[in-house]
Design an enzyme around this catalytic site. Structure first.
Site: not given
Ligand code: GTP
Ligand code: SPV
Ligand code: MN
Length: 607
Positions: A80, A219, A228, A248, A270, A272, A295, A387
């Site tokens: 983004r 993308y 989004k 979100h 994002s 996290c 999400d 992704r």
């Molecule tokens: P977006 O799709 O971008 O919004 O991200 P998201 O919030 O869905 O995050 P995602 O679940 O993909 O995790 C992002 C990163 O955080 C990854 O590298 C995970 O391994 C890490 N992570 C997720 N949960 C935990 C946790 O409980 N502990 C730790 N240490 N890392 C975590």
């Molecule tokens: C984010 O960046 O929080 C995403 C990926 O989930 S996107 O769809 O590109 O916004």
């Molecule tokens: Mn995600």
């Protein structure tokens, strides 16, 4: 003139407004042909075949991953683009201090110039879609016009796309019009590239008229306009006007060993951990976790006075790097078929790989830039924002009710972020207003530089900073109003703040995280059931040590202190950082949040 573009007419709909709008956009963008998407398998196969011919998609080994394809983007089009994202409200104050604003009249004239002839040499896809289960009163419709087959296929995975949505529209249904172009017209005889895009990018929203215009990127969140752009930025405005919530947030179903069912929504910025928590595999015996969404959540009060949520999406667009059998088995087991991977690495035997999938990188990898991967270069083989896009229904942990038009009743709302210091493992808010205060102060520490230090925070209130389609001061007020207007205050969800990311002196995560996060969720469920002990601290209710189920995890007394103790001195500093953020919103910041801040300061002084 546009009438003569092949495929434009006859249109497969009697919706005159829609046909007029599509004709008008076709006349402006001048595609070679128009294709109205019906969402069928045959259509998907045909678009994929076309994309393979152009080099945009590569088929992966179909014996191992049937229906799976791979795309590598232009290296300048990988995520983004927040700096190129605009909220064009009539009054700049309505976009607020956290959004880029441009005058809508000027922006429209700029877009008209950029979009003039932008689809020359290409097919214009008309993509009708529904955000949320078809037929749900919480759902809403949209139509995306795009000159990208990759976007059309991805929208087919991520939304309810095609005939069903068009039928819901009927002859006069309301839809959000969303226009997308790669910004890469083809001159007569000009060869195409695998990932067309433009260096100039514009992601534009008109909140008052609920329109989206996106130029120059192919993308993710820039181009799949249901996600989004619609489901958060435009929907947050609709929600403000109509008294609901577009957030979100992931949606998770929990079942205790005793059979108690609770639904939890959680807002983390994002990267996290939303997708990971949404698909968690509990490490506590007898607990079951099922996925409703990973999400976005749309929420409204039901007739019984509870707050009901639907996942407006039909798929997961998840981060690949870091996803492994140990951390998120449910995600990996979803990716066995019918998945589009973007910017991951390719193995010698035509499969996918990314950092974290296995400990060692296999020999003979091709990196996301199409070059042989050189592990000694220090460059990752997969782009960090690589992704997967996959239909949610094929996730092993998907909840049976994930498409229930009624939605699911939310019992608890979690906030979180990456906080190496200060913020306890879990805190329960005192009440709704305090919960809104907690949500408004969400912050995340990006880099190792900020470890163990209060400061250098990126404020990301409600994890909505890049996604709120209006003034965030008004957004906080909307949350307060939603609580105050609850049909039955005793049925409101309760707020919790979680932090999986506390670090020790050596910079190592103290909490095991992932599947062990069920231990925190168990405490949350027990709190809701009136069964778990808590200690009242200046920042909220924190679990007493005995109340957290830590059977089978090794945590020293000191580590437990790090996770659960509230240090008044650290928190006084933490609290002192809030006014500088709040002041940005001027008189748009609700007085109730200033009062919450004053009350926190007072509790800390008294501690
Ligand atoms: P977006 O799709 O971008 O919004 O991200 P998201 O919030 O869905 O995050 P995602 O679940 O993909 O995790 C992002 C990163 O955080 C990854 O590298 C995970 O391994 C890490 N992570 C997720 N949960 C935990 C946790 O409980 N502990 C730790 N240490 N890392 C975590
Ligand atoms: C984010 O960046 O929080 C995403 C990926 O989930 S996107 O769809 O590109 O916004
Ligand atoms: Mn995600």
């Amino acid at each position: 003139m546009s009438q003569s573009i092949p495929g434009l007419l006859p249109a497969p709909t009697q919706h005159e407004g829609l046909v007029a709008w599509v004709s008008q956009i076709a006349a402006l963008t001048k595609p070679d042909r128009v294709h109205w998407c019906d969402g069928s398998e045959a259509e998907k196969s045909a678009i994929i075949a076309d994309l393979i011919g152009k080099g945009t998609l590569k088929a992966l080994d179909q014996s191992k991953r049937p229906g799976c394809y791979y795309a590598a983007s232009d290296p300048k089009d990988v995520a983004r683009v927040e700096s190129r994202t605009f909220i064009c409200s009539q009054d700049q104050a309505d976009a607020g201090p956290t959004n880029n604003w441009a005058d809508p009249v000027e922006m429209r004239s700029r877009m008209d110039g950029l979009f003039d002839g932008c689809m020359k040499g290409r097919t214009m896809y008309v993509v009708p879609f529904c955000m949320g289960p078809l037929g749900s009163h919480i759902s809403a419709l949209g139509v995306e016009i795009t000159d990208s087959g990759y976007v059309a296929v991805s929208m087919g995975i991520m939304t309810r796309m095609g005939k069903g949505a068009l039928e819901q529209l009927g002859t006069d249904g309301v839809f959000v019009p969303a226009v997308h172009t790669l910004g890469a017209p083809l001159a007569e005889g000009q060869a195409d590239v695998a990932w067309p895009c433009n260096d100039d990018k514009w992601i534009v929203h008109y909140p008052e008229t609920r329109e989206i215009w996106s130029y120059g990127s192919g993308y993710g969140g820039n181009a799949l306009l249901g996600k989004k752009c619609y489901a958060l930025r435009i929907a947050s405005v609709m929600a403000r006007d109509e008294g609901w919530l577009a957030e979100h947030m992931l949606i998770l179903k929990l079942t205790s060993p005793e059979g108690v069912v609770k639904y939890v929504a959680a807002a983390f910025p994002s990267a996290c951990g939303k997708t990971n928590l949404a698909m968690l595999q509990p490490t506590l015996d007898g607990w079951k976790a099922e996925t409703v969404g990973d999400d976005i959540a749309w929420m409204r009060y039901g007739t019984d006075g509870r707050l009901y949520a639907v996942n407006p999406e039909a798929g997961f667009f998840g981060v690949a790097p870091g996803t492994s059998r140990n951390t998120n088995k449910n995600a990996l087991d979803s990716l066995v078929k019918d998945t589009v991977f973007t910017n991951v690495a390719l193995t010698a035997d035509n499969d996918v790989w990314w950092e974290g999938l296995t400990k060692e990188a296999p020999e003979g990898l091709t990196n996301w830039k199409g070059q042989p991967h050189d592990p000694s270069s220090g460059e990752p083989a997969a782009h960090p924002n690589a992704r997967f896009a996959v239909w949610a229904g094929q996730c092993p942990s998907i909840a049976p009710e994930w498409e229930d038009p009624a939605g699911v009743p939310i019992d608890a709302i979690l906030f979180g972020g990456r906080r190496a210091s200060a913020v306890p493992l879990v805190t329960e808010a005192f009440d709704w207003e305090h919960g809104v205060f907690l949500g408004s102060t969400v912050a995340s520490e990006g880099t190792a530089a900020a470890e163990n230090k209060v400061g250098e925070l990126r404020r990301d209130p409600f994890a909505m900073l890049p996604f709120c389609g209006y003034n965030m001061g008004d957004y906080f007020n909307h949350w307060l109003k939603v609580g105050a207007s609850a049909p039955d205050a005793s049925k409101l969800p309760r707020f919790f703040f979680v932090n999986w990311f506390r670090k020790d002196q050596d910079g190592k995560f103290v909490w095991p995280g992932f599947g062990d996060n069920i231990r925190v969720l168990k405490w949350v469920v027990d709190r809701l059931e009136g069964k778990a002990e808590a200690v009242s601290t200046p920042v909220g209710h924190v679990p007493s040590r005995e109340a957290l189920d830590l059977s089978g995890v090794e945590l020293s007394d000191a580590q437990l202190s790090t996770l659960l103790d509230v240090d008044a001195e650290v928190w006084t500093e933490e609290a002192s950082l809030i006014p500088a953020f709040y002041e940005k919103f001027g008189d748009r910041l609700p007085q109730a949040l200033w009062d919450q801040h004053a009350a926190l300061t007072k509790r800390l002084e008294d501690a």
